[in-house]
Scaffold this motif. Sequence first.
Motif, PDB file in Angstrom:
ATOM      1  N   GLU A  25       0.790  -1.128   0.235  1.00  0.00           N
ATOM      2  CA  GLU A  25       0.073  -0.066   0.016  1.00  0.00           C
ATOM      3  C   GLU A  25       0.864   1.221   0.102  1.00  0.00           C
ATOM      4  O   GLU A  25       0.409   2.282  -0.616  1.00  0.00           O
ATOM      5  N   LEU A  26       1.887   1.430   0.790  1.00  0.00           N
ATOM      6  CA  LEU A  26       2.770   2.470   0.865  1.00  0.00           C
ATOM      7  C   LEU A  26       3.357   2.696  -0.355  1.00  0.00           C
ATOM      8  O   LEU A  26       3.527   3.892  -0.862  1.00  0.00           O
ATOM      9  N   LEU A  27       4.030   1.586  -1.039  1.00  0.00           N
ATOM     10  CA  LEU A  27       4.670   1.725  -2.279  1.00  0.00           C
ATOM     11  C   LEU A  27       3.739   2.203  -3.432  1.00  0.00           C
ATOM     12  O   LEU A  27       4.203   2.866  -4.265  1.00  0.00           O
ATOM     13  N   ALA A  28       2.570   1.931  -3.161  1.00  0.00           N
ATOM     14  CA  ALA A  28       1.606   2.210  -4.500  1.00  0.00           C
ATOM     15  C   ALA A  28       1.201   3.809  -4.271  1.00  0.00           C
ATOM     16  O   ALA A  28       0.443   4.367  -5.130  1.00  0.00           O
ATOM     17  N   LEU A  29       1.682   4.606  -3.211  1.00  0.00           N
ATOM     18  CA  LEU A  29       1.376   6.145  -3.103  1.00  0.00           C
ATOM     19  C   LEU A  29       2.371   6.794  -3.928  1.00  0.00           C
ATOM     20  O   LEU A  29       3.337   6.837  -3.303  1.00  0.00           O
ATOM     21  N   PRO A  30       2.080   7.355  -4.964  1.00  0.00           N
ATOM     22  CA  PRO A  30       3.067   8.521  -5.310  1.00  0.00           C
ATOM     23  C   PRO A  30       3.363   9.338  -4.074  1.00  0.00           C
ATOM     24  O   PRO A  30       2.368  10.238  -3.892  1.00  0.00           O
TER      25      PRO A  30
END
Length: 241
Positions: A118-123
């Motif tokens: 989830e964190l990595l998917a946030l630009p």
Amino acid sequence: MTPASAVINNAHELEGTPLIRVKPYDKFERIAQDKRRGKLSRVERTPADKEWIEAFCRAADPYNAALVRFMFETAARIDQAVSLEPDDLRPHENKVRVKAQKGHPESWIAVSPQMMDELLALPPKRPKNRKTGKLMKARVFGYGSSTGYNTRWKTICKRAGIPYLSAHPAGRHGFFTELVVRQGVDPVTAAKAGRWSDPNLPMRIYAHAETDEADIRARFRTNHVQDYAVQTPNSKKSQKE
């Protein structure tokens, strides 16, 4: 009293002003003060649970959904969460660096693989400094301060049809109550996972009982199975005959 004491202590640490000891109210003084104000000074917090978290996330944007899940899973404080920068993530280890706070040093904490995804998917977003108007460094959740989330969260909660909870009961209170009260994890393990040095502190403040009081009272009215026959006057007479 608490805010005044915090300001005095902070000024002493930052500017070297005289250290003034502020005596807190004792139990009876606090009750009297509450009566004069017509308001309770210590309101029982409502911790988040999984149902609240999921309802919130269904109504939220990806950034706020990830933010509330992150705090609920890790017991991170709101300032630690919103301060996360892209370099604070170690995807190959599923670890996140949280800054020092409340006497605890900076540390790398483990998160679930799902949380890391989830964190990595946030630009990353560069928030604007409200005082200077300048853009800040990129942040994982896009907030520039620990209070910037409030208005957005109130809107999300209203849309989801759930009571508004601020970051603290949604995060740290929810974390400890979920583990200890709902899942039965021992307090020492839960305290270590939430980075409390003394398990007595979260047990006193962050663990919220969820048993229905009426159910507790009803236990005293339950008929107990007796292991022996009750001796009545008639039965005693029969035994003699």
